[in-house]
Write an enzyme that holds these catalytic residues in place. Structure first.
Site, short mmCIF file in Angstrom:
data_model
loop_
_atom_site.label_atom_id
_atom_site.label_comp_id
_atom_site.label_asym_id
_atom_site.label_seq_id
_atom_site.Cartn_x
_atom_site.Cartn_y
_atom_site.Cartn_z
N ILE A 12 0.83 -1.20 0.00
CA ILE A 12 0.00 0.00 0.00
C ILE A 12 0.86 1.25 0.00
O ILE A 12 0.61 2.21 -0.73
CB ILE A 12 -0.95 0.01 1.22
CG1 ILE A 12 -1.90 -1.20 1.16
CG2 ILE A 12 -1.75 1.31 1.27
CD1 ILE A 12 -2.82 -1.21 -0.06
N ASP A 33 10.95 3.37 6.42
CA ASP A 33 10.76 1.93 6.59
C ASP A 33 11.98 1.35 7.31
O ASP A 33 12.91 2.08 7.66
CB ASP A 33 10.54 1.25 5.23
CG ASP A 33 9.64 0.04 5.33
OD1 ASP A 33 9.92 -0.84 6.18
OD2 ASP A 33 8.66 -0.07 4.56
N SER A 139 -10.79 -0.99 5.02
CA SER A 139 -10.13 -2.00 4.19
C SER A 139 -10.68 -2.04 2.78
O SER A 139 -11.71 -1.44 2.46
CB SER A 139 -10.29 -3.37 4.84
OG SER A 139 -11.63 -3.82 4.69
N CYS A 140 -9.99 -2.79 1.93
CA CYS A 140 -10.39 -2.91 0.53
C CYS A 140 -11.82 -3.44 0.40
O CYS A 140 -12.65 -2.88 -0.33
CB CYS A 140 -9.42 -3.80 -0.23
SG CYS A 140 -9.04 -5.38 0.59
N ARG A 168 -9.00 -13.28 -1.21
CA ARG A 168 -7.69 -13.78 -1.64
C ARG A 168 -6.90 -14.20 -0.41
O ARG A 168 -7.06 -13.67 0.69
CB ARG A 168 -6.96 -12.71 -2.46
CG ARG A 168 -6.67 -11.40 -1.71
CD ARG A 168 -5.28 -11.41 -1.14
NE ARG A 168 -4.96 -10.16 -0.46
CZ ARG A 168 -5.01 -10.00 0.85
NH1 ARG A 168 -5.47 -10.97 1.61
NH2 ARG A 168 -4.64 -8.85 1.41
N GLY A 195 -18.80 -6.46 7.49
CA GLY A 195 -20.11 -5.84 7.69
C GLY A 195 -20.11 -4.85 8.85
O GLY A 195 -20.47 -3.67 8.68
N HIS A 220 -10.28 -9.99 -4.51
CA HIS A 220 -11.43 -10.56 -3.81
C HIS A 220 -12.62 -10.56 -4.76
O HIS A 220 -12.68 -9.74 -5.69
CB HIS A 220 -11.81 -9.73 -2.58
CG HIS A 220 -10.67 -9.43 -1.66
ND1 HIS A 220 -10.03 -10.39 -0.91
CD2 HIS A 220 -10.08 -8.26 -1.32
CE1 HIS A 220 -9.09 -9.83 -0.17
NE2 HIS A 220 -9.10 -8.54 -0.40
#
Length: 337
Positions: A12, A33, A139-140, A168, A195, A220
């Site tokens: 990301i 990082d 999230s995605c 995935r 949900g 997904h």
């Protein structure tokens, strides 16, 4: 022009950094990082300023010939906002630093809603994020749920929604490490977490999800059954979906019959990494039976949250107060039609 730091240069983080670099109202102040391998070396190739999260990481980077501009503290000091793209639990530790340094920050969907007390989806709640100190880009999968269900809700069509997610197994680049083969792993709890996560953005949504981890890494896939508030037509539903610039209607009869064919299309379009920022929803598969709507779509787990993150930066920093203007600006910069 706001200075934006990216902490964590992984799947990301690298995409967020590139997206920031394409904007004309924000500037990438640097990436931070602990890695010194090919991933951060690609950031060097792109001439991004590199910062090390730890003294040991700095030593390793320098040993690989990487010019280190400083530590994370220095990067925070020269930035107006931090986008944290680190793995789960690391971000939670970093939050203490961000709060101590009094800098605005954005977390990813793997963190808990309570960490920021605000969860973000651009087409749903941009206004409530204006000038906040922190938010979490969901999230995605949750992003895709909010995009699709919000369009139906705004059109006065949504009563409740029930979805099944085929998830995935892991990210493509590390499928040799934690992937699954010749099996499927259902999430034990129903509803699965997506949900309730969607309800953290829009508490009025009546949505329940279940999820199954499957042995593939490209994306997904979602199947949805929606109870409609009124009798309607397929045309009216498609019209509602078209109100979102980040839902791309595709057709099974055009050869887009699987997630790999959809990925190939976006590669052919010239998208970096073949990224699909949109929800790819099959319009010719969509069906209405009585007061029930059935549809399916594909989610690019590596890309869908990138435009949301750019919009979240604008909202938190206040450089754009109008959601539609920010969304349009982001879309143009990323090539979203």
């Amino acid at each position: 022009m706001k200075n934006i730091a990216v902490i964590g240069y992984g799947v990301i983080g690298k995409r967020v950094a590139d997206a920031i670099s394409k904007q004309d109202d924000m500037k990438l102040s640097g990436v931070c990082d602990i890695i010194s391998d090919w991933r951060i070396q690609n950031a060097v190739r792109k001439e991004y300023d590199i910062y090390a999260a730890t003294p040991e990481a700095a030593d390793n980077m320098k040993a690989e010939g990487i010019t280190v501009k400083g530590n994370m503290q220095l990067l925070i000091e020269k930035s107006d906002l931090v986008v944290d793209c680190t793995p789960k639990k690391i971000a939670e530790q970093n939050v203490i630093i961000y709060k101590t340094q009094n800098i605005k920050f954005i977390l990813q969907g793997g963190e808990k809603h309570e960490t920021t007390n605000h969860s973000f989806s651009a087409e749903n709640n941009y206004q409530s994020a204006l000038n906040l100190e922190a938010t979490r880009v969901v999230s995605c999968n949750t992003t895709s749920i909010l995009r699709t269900l919000t369009t139906l809700k705004k059109a006065g069509l949504l009563e409740y929604a029930r979805g099944t997610l085929l998830r995935r197994a892991t990210d493509p680049w590390e499928s040799h490490l934690g992937g699954i083969m010749n099996t499927m792993v259902p999430e034990r709890e129903i509803p699965s977490h997506q949900g309730p996560d969607a309800k953290s953005v829009d508490p009025d949504l009546d949505v329940i999800t279940s999820a199954v981890k499957v042995p593939e890494t490209l994306s997904h896939m979602h199947y949805w059954n929606v109870k409609l508030k009124k009798n309607t037509t397929k045309e009216e539903v498609l019209k509602a979906f078209k109100t979102s610039s980040r839902i791309k209607l595709i057709r099974y009869d055009q050869g887009l019959v699987s997630n790999n064919t959809i990925k190939e299309m976006f590669l052919d379009m010239g998208r970096p990494w073949g990224d699909m920022y949109e929800v790819a929803l099959w319009e010719d598969m969509l069906k209405i039976v009585g007061d029930e709507l059935f549809y399916a779509y594909v989610v690019d787990n590596q890309a869908i949250v990138i435009p949301e993150t750019i919009d979240a930066i604008r909202a938190l920093t206040g450089i754009e107060t109008d959601a539609l203007k920010s969304i349009t600006k982001t879309n143009i910069s990323l090539g979203i039609n």
